[in-house]
Scaffold this active site. Structure first.
Site, PDB file in Angstrom:
ATOM      1  N   HIS A  60       0.844  -1.193   0.000  1.00 60.33           N
ATOM      2  CA  HIS A  60       0.000   0.000   0.000  1.00 60.33           C
ATOM      3  C   HIS A  60       0.880   1.243   0.000  1.00 60.33           C
ATOM      4  O   HIS A  60       2.103   1.145   0.030  1.00 60.33           O
ATOM      5  CB  HIS A  60      -0.990  -0.008   1.166  1.00 60.33           C
ATOM      6  N   HIS A  62       1.337   3.993   2.014  1.00 64.94           N
ATOM      7  CA  HIS A  62       1.820   4.796   3.142  1.00 64.94           C
ATOM      8  C   HIS A  62       3.338   4.991   3.085  1.00 64.94           C
ATOM      9  O   HIS A  62       4.069   4.082   2.674  1.00 64.94           O
ATOM     10  CB  HIS A  62       1.392   4.158   4.457  1.00 64.94           C
ATOM     11  N   ASP A  64       5.714   4.863   5.151  1.00 62.32           N
ATOM     12  CA  ASP A  64       6.583   3.895   5.814  1.00 62.32           C
ATOM     13  C   ASP A  64       6.574   2.535   5.125  1.00 62.32           C
ATOM     14  O   ASP A  64       7.114   1.558   5.645  1.00 62.32           O
ATOM     15  CB  ASP A  64       6.221   3.746   7.300  1.00 62.32           C
ATOM     16  N   HIS A  65       6.001   2.486   3.917  1.00 56.34           N
ATOM     17  CA  HIS A  65       6.035   1.276   3.093  1.00 56.34           C
ATOM     18  C   HIS A  65       6.619   1.536   1.701  1.00 56.34           C
ATOM     19  O   HIS A  65       7.053   0.593   1.048  1.00 56.34           O
ATOM     20  CB  HIS A  65       4.629   0.679   2.965  1.00 56.34           C
ATOM     21  N   HIS A 118      -7.590  -0.744   5.591  1.00 55.47           N
ATOM     22  CA  HIS A 118      -6.549   0.144   6.130  1.00 55.47           C
ATOM     23  C   HIS A 118      -6.315   1.292   5.146  1.00 55.47           C
ATOM     24  O   HIS A 118      -6.269   2.465   5.529  1.00 55.47           O
ATOM     25  CB  HIS A 118      -5.276  -0.658   6.353  1.00 55.47           C
ATOM     26  N   ASP A 137      -0.138  -3.847   6.364  1.00 57.00           N
ATOM     27  CA  ASP A 137      -0.782  -3.392   7.597  1.00 57.00           C
ATOM     28  C   ASP A 137      -2.222  -3.880   7.717  1.00 57.00           C
ATOM     29  O   ASP A 137      -3.002  -3.299   8.482  1.00 57.00           O
ATOM     30  CB  ASP A 137      -0.766  -1.859   7.660  1.00 57.00           C
ATOM     31  N   HIS A 175       4.878  -4.538  11.089  1.00 58.84           N
ATOM     32  CA  HIS A 175       5.203  -3.780  12.302  1.00 58.84           C
ATOM     33  C   HIS A 175       5.346  -4.710  13.497  1.00 58.84           C
ATOM     34  O   HIS A 175       4.671  -5.741  13.593  1.00 58.84           O
ATOM     35  CB  HIS A 175       4.118  -2.748  12.610  1.00 58.84           C
TER      36      HIS A 175
END
Length: 259
Positions: A60, A62, A64-65, A118, A137, A175
């Site tokens: 996805h 985001h 942090d990905h 999400h 996530d 995570h």
């Protein structure tokens, strides 16, 4: 014979990036980076392993990905594979995939599963032959992601798709949230003996700075409250006996959001 190996890389404060190493009898056939949160730890791991990456697999959009996408693509010239429903938000994407698409990663075949909730375009990669699920996530060890862009019923249906996979599937989530997830799960599901035992194992592991990811999907089915919204025992404990699973899931997710 294909050999499929996964290396875990700790990034940022609590992210995991994964390297999928695919080899045959003649040597490496593919090296994929799953959800590169940042560049330096990934490059260090690749150098240590003597591998040159061929792909990025994004679940996805985001930051942090996908934070390392463009720098890694510029450095290695690799192919970026990501969700079709979120193509416009995946930096450097080359190939967009959706539900039930297959992707051949050097002889290891991934099936794509759409798991919105999400985010609106979230996907997971399931390597059935190798018993590996990369779910970003959507599903965590003893938890699930917050519902930011989708709806609670949509997220529940996404989790049901993942729950259908074989028990021996290893869940590579993104995570290290397991300790806090375990505390929450115990608070709302105190009569679950499998959960009690697992929570103790998690506490010991984290006290020793041992990662809890990946986890086994069969264990998640027994202990993860977000996969058990259709369990009458959990519904009753939440004061929602007889209510639809979507309502129970929404209550559990809402309680976790407020915890």
């Amino acid at each position: 014979m294909i050999r499929f190996t996964v290396e875990r890389i700790a990034c940022l404060s609590d992210n995991y990036v994964f390297l999928i190493l695919v080899d045959d009898a003649d040597g490496p056939t593919a090296t994929a980076i799953v959800d590169p949160a940042e560049v330096e730890p990934v490059v260090a791991a690749l150098d240590r392993l003597g591998r040159t990456p061929t792909h990025i697999l994004n679940t996805h959009h985001h930051p942090d990905h996908v934070g390392g996408n463009l720098a890694l693509k510029a450095r290695y010239g690799l192919t970026i594979v990501g969700p079709a429903a979120d193509r416009s938000r995946i930096p450097g994407i080359d190939l967009a995939l959706g539900q039930d698409d297959s992707y051949d990663l050097g002889g290891a075949i991934a099936r794509v599963i759409d798991v919105p909730g999400h985010t609106s375009g979230h996907i997971a990669f399931h390597f059935e032959r190798h018993g590996a699920l990369f779910c970003g996530d959507t599903l965590f060890a003893l938890g699930c992601g917050r519902v930011f862009e989708g709806t609670m019923p949509q997220m529940w249906q996404s989790l049901l798709k993942l729950r259908e996979l074989p028990d021996d599937t290893m869940v590579y989530c993104a995570h290290e949230y397991t300790a806090s997830n375990a505390r929450f799960a115990r608070a709302i599901d105190p009569s679950n003996p499998a959960l009690a035992a697992r929570a103790e194992d998690v506490a010991r592991a984290r006290a020793a700075d041992i990662p809890t990811v990946p986890s086994r999907l069969g264990d998640e089915k027994l202990t993860n409250p977000f996969l058990r919204a259709d369990d009458p025992v959990l519904a009753a404990t939440m004061g929602l006996a007889g209510r639809a699973p979507e309502d129970v899931f929404a209550a559990v997710r809402g309680a976790k959001d407020r915890a």
